[in-house]
Write a protein that holds these residues in place. Structure first.
Motif, PDB file in Angstrom:
ATOM      1  N   ALA A  60       0.832  -1.214   0.000  1.00 20.47           N
ATOM      2  CA  ALA A  60       0.000   0.000   0.000  1.00 20.47           C
ATOM      3  C   ALA A  60       0.863   1.259   0.000  1.00 20.47           C
ATOM      4  O   ALA A  60       0.535   2.244  -0.669  1.00 20.47           O
ATOM      5  N   HIS A  61       1.984   1.234   0.724  1.00 24.39           N
ATOM      6  CA  HIS A  61       2.884   2.389   0.757  1.00 24.39           C
ATOM      7  C   HIS A  61       3.497   2.613  -0.627  1.00 24.39           C
ATOM      8  O   HIS A  61       3.600   3.747  -1.100  1.00 24.39           O
ATOM      9  N   TYR A  62       3.926   1.515  -1.243  1.00 28.57           N
ATOM     10  CA  TYR A  62       4.463   1.629  -2.601  1.00 28.57           C
ATOM     11  C   TYR A  62       3.378   2.093  -3.570  1.00 28.57           C
ATOM     12  O   TYR A  62       3.649   2.825  -4.513  1.00 28.57           O
ATOM     13  N   GLY A  63       2.136   1.660  -3.337  1.00 29.35           N
ATOM     14  CA  GLY A  63       1.029   2.085  -4.188  1.00 29.35           C
ATOM     15  C   GLY A  63       0.843   3.592  -4.139  1.00 29.35           C
ATOM     16  O   GLY A  63       0.655   4.239  -5.172  1.00 29.35           O
ATOM     17  N   ILE A  64       0.886   4.156  -2.932  1.00 30.93           N
ATOM     18  CA  ILE A  64       0.785   5.618  -2.781  1.00 30.93           C
ATOM     19  C   ILE A  64       1.889   6.295  -3.578  1.00 30.93           C
ATOM     20  O   ILE A  64       1.648   7.234  -4.346  1.00 30.93           O
ATOM     21  N   ALA A  65       3.112   5.814  -3.405  1.00 26.97           N
ATOM     22  CA  ALA A  65       4.258   6.435  -4.064  1.00 26.97           C
ATOM     23  C   ALA A  65       4.201   6.259  -5.583  1.00 26.97           C
ATOM     24  O   ALA A  65       4.466   7.197  -6.336  1.00 26.97           O
ATOM     25  N   LEU A  66       3.837   5.075  -6.043  1.00 30.08           N
ATOM     26  CA  LEU A  66       3.821   4.799  -7.480  1.00 30.08           C
ATOM     27  C   LEU A  66       2.717   5.580  -8.191  1.00 30.08           C
ATOM     28  O   LEU A  66       2.944   6.173  -9.256  1.00 30.08           O
ATOM     29  N   ILE A  67       1.521   5.609  -7.624  1.00 31.60           N
ATOM     30  CA  ILE A  67       0.436   6.389  -8.223  1.00 31.60           C
ATOM     31  C   ILE A  67       0.796   7.875  -8.233  1.00 31.60           C
ATOM     32  O   ILE A  67       0.524   8.593  -9.209  1.00 31.60           O
ATOM     33  N   SER A  68       1.447   8.350  -7.179  1.00 32.56           N
ATOM     34  CA  SER A  68       1.878   9.749  -7.125  1.00 32.56           C
ATOM     35  C   SER A  68       2.942  10.046  -8.177  1.00 32.56           C
ATOM     36  O   SER A  68       2.933  11.116  -8.790  1.00 32.56           O
ATOM     37  N   ALA A  69       3.866   9.109  -8.389  1.00 32.42           N
ATOM     38  CA  ALA A  69       4.881   9.299  -9.434  1.00 32.42           C
ATOM     39  C   ALA A  69       4.232   9.357 -10.808  1.00 32.42           C
ATOM     40  O   ALA A  69       4.620  10.177 -11.654  1.00 32.42           O
ATOM     41  N   LEU A  70       3.234   8.520 -11.032  1.00 32.82           N
ATOM     42  CA  LEU A  70       2.522   8.557 -12.318  1.00 32.82           C
ATOM     43  C   LEU A  70       1.766   9.873 -12.483  1.00 32.82           C
ATOM     44  O   LEU A  70       1.762  10.464 -13.578  1.00 32.82           O
ATOM     45  N   ALA A  71       1.127  10.363 -11.424  1.00 32.17           N
ATOM     46  CA  ALA A  71       0.442  11.662 -11.483  1.00 32.17           C
ATOM     47  C   ALA A  71       1.443  12.784 -11.754  1.00 32.17           C
ATOM     48  O   ALA A  71       1.163  13.703 -12.528  1.00 32.17           O
ATOM     49  N   GLY A  72       2.608  12.695 -11.143  1.00 30.58           N
ATOM     50  CA  GLY A  72       3.660  13.682 -11.390  1.00 30.58           C
ATOM     51  C   GLY A  72       4.151  13.638 -12.825  1.00 30.58           C
ATOM     52  O   GLY A  72       4.442  14.675 -13.430  1.00 30.58           O
ATOM     53  N   MET A  73       4.235  12.424 -13.388  1.00 34.10           N
ATOM     54  CA  MET A  73       4.637  12.299 -14.794  1.00 34.10           C
ATOM     55  C   MET A  73       3.620  12.983 -15.701  1.00 34.10           C
ATOM     56  O   MET A  73       4.003  13.675 -16.652  1.00 34.10           O
TER      57      MET A  73
END
Length: 189
Positions: free
Chosen positions: A70-83
């Motif tokens: 779940a922590h990685y999910g937060i970070a990964l979805i945020s990285a995609l939004a940042g992209m």
């Protein structure tokens, strides 16, 4: 009571802390650039900073509470939004003759660097999910004591988070940010 971490868990904790320091470094660099060169971030720049903050939050959760999908999910979805946010800004300024927004650093504008950084973070986070998937099952939901690197990364991240929130409030107030900011709304003169 805290439990020691061994083997791949130590590598995972160290890499999460280093990733958090990297995200903090990006935010610190942009913040210092803003203050030294008096270049206020535009609304898309603020979205990119928010995405970096959310990536950092996912990594901070891993550092403080142990790696979780779940922590990685937060970070990964945020990285995609940042992209998405940084790619949008790159596309806005891709036309020939467009000077871009803000001063370039090493030949590229910050939003271009952000696109590269978010892509690298997405690869890093995917790799970390693989590493953490290989490690043996640790005691679930056990509190952890971050090492010195984790504490340094967490402290650096939390300080730059507070400074960015305050800076955005001073720049934009409680309303929408101007498209092309030239001054701080809440500072005199």
């Amino acid at each position: 009571m805290t439990y020691p971490v061994t083997g791949l868990g130590r590598w995972s904790d160290c890499l999460n802390a280093l990733g958090l320091l990297g995200v903090s470094g990006i935010l610190w660099f942009a913040f210092i650039w803003q203050l030294v060169l008096h270049e206020l971030p535009c609304p898309l720049c603020l979205l990119q900073r928010a995405a970096f903050v959310m990536v950092g939050l996912g990594l901070l959760l891993n550092v403080c509470f142990g790696s979780r999908p779940a922590h990685y999910g937060i970070a990964l979805i945020s990285a995609l939004a940042g992209m998405v946010s940084s790619a949008r800004q790159v596309l806005l300024h891709i036309a020939p003759g467009d000077p871009g927004f803000g001063s370039p650093f090493l030949g590229m504008h910050f939003y271009t660097w952000a696109l590269v950084a978010f892509f690298a973070l997405a690869l890093f986070l995917g790799g970390m999910l693989l590493i953490d998937g290989m490690k043996l099952k640790e005691a679930a939901n056990t509190p952890r004591e971050p090492g010195w690197l984790g504490r340094l990364a967490g402290f650096s991240f939390l300080v730059i988070l507070v400074l960015n929130v305050l800076s955005t409030l001073v720049e934009c107030g409680l309303g929408p940010c101007p498209d092309n900011p030239t001054e701080y709304l809440w500072l005199p003169g």
